[in-house]
Design an enzyme around this catalytic site. Sequence first.
Site, PDB file in Angstrom:
ATOM      1  CD  GLU A   1      42.623  38.058  -1.892  1.00 44.13           C
ATOM      2  OE1 GLU A   1      42.755  37.079  -1.128  1.00 44.13           O
ATOM      3  OE2 GLU A   1      43.107  38.104  -3.028  1.00 44.13           O
TER       4      GLU A   1
ATOM      5  CE  LYS B   1      44.446  34.205  -8.587  1.00 46.04           C
ATOM      6  NZ  LYS B   1      45.660  34.988  -8.246  1.00 46.04           N
TER       7      LYS B   1
END
Length: 428
Positions: free
Chosen positions: A205, A338
């Site tokens: 990330e 999400k």
Amino acid sequence: MSAIVDIVGREVLDSRGNPTVECDVLLESGVMGRAAVPSGASTGSREAIELRDGDKARYLGKGVLKAVEHINTEISEAVLGLDASEQAFLDKTLIDLDGTDNKSRLGANAMLAVSMAVARAAAEESGLPLYRYLGGMGGMQLPVPMMNVINGGAHANNSLDLQEFMIIPVGAPSFREAVRWGAEVFHALKKIIHDKGMSTAVGDEGGFAPSVENHEAAIQLILQAIEAAGYTAGEQIALGLDCAASEFYKDGQYVLEGEGGLRLTAQQWTDMLATWCDKYPIISIEDGMAEGDWDGWKTLTERLGQNVQLVGDDLFVTNTKILKEGIDKRIANSILIKINQIGTLTETFAAIEMAKRAGYTAVISHRSGETEDSTIADIAVGTNAGQIKTGSLSRSDRIAKYNQLLRIEEDLGDIAFYPGRAAFYNLR
């Protein structure tokens, strides 16, 4: 009517070099919408099912040709001719066509790619930017970014059990300034890590993944970087943690290899987290307990829920049925959103709305396996969610979302609103 006349699914690659699903939706007017879906590394057991081929001779079994085939055959046949502006009806058509509780037949990755691409096509047809199409005239709040600057757990190859150590620019006057603050801290942290002789390689990330003595050492590195960049920890930049505790929950205990193999009960783990929150300016903890340890979640919420945002990710998996149960039992006080955990935009928006009605915050989130698709940036503004997690200040798959939010802020002009600390509206 914005009739759908063609749908094309294809296999593309995500930021980890694994296959994922992309979809093009063509409307009668000639307008096209395109979307690609993300994929997670640490996943909740009750997430909607991401369909993979399982052929070990191809992409190590991670191919998505079956999901693509479903788009190009069954799904295409079911949605051709439908009005792209009827998002809820289209998503219900996909859900009914799949016929399972967890989208395991067609694959949540196939269904979400279509759902997102249809929304993009409809927005283009209407002449509106996606955030405005999704949220109407009310979408004007930019999200506070939760920037993952140190990676651990399933996202990095180091001794840290906790998955993410984040900076949160709560004192910034605008989103543009929040991004600048974050970038400056990121570069200050890189120099500090380099000067200590540690690797400045980044994880999935975009955050650094140094090998440090323990979790508090990671926090202290970030505090040093905040100070070196010229900011005040707590007042201007707060901290957040993603424990991803399901990953180190073993036989009813929380086993912290990064703390010398410490084995803790839920109460002891809560005490450790509470100590960190007293010692450092931590205002958000995600997945502080394992997804199945609801008693532990109750303990954590009773101890910290008034003063710290307690975000359920693996706990709630963007699912309204599970979220309602959590609200009824007063578990956590926030939900991570999400889109690929649930598989359609309509169900995603329902989860955000349910959270807000209950006084829970909603944090829009990327996945560790991302693409250049920036739909979640538009969702964050369109729904006035107030917070977003989309990685660190490196890797173009993360920066794509920040850049889209910068464009949206510019587009909104004087009516753009950055909430700062007010985004954490359920804390004292």
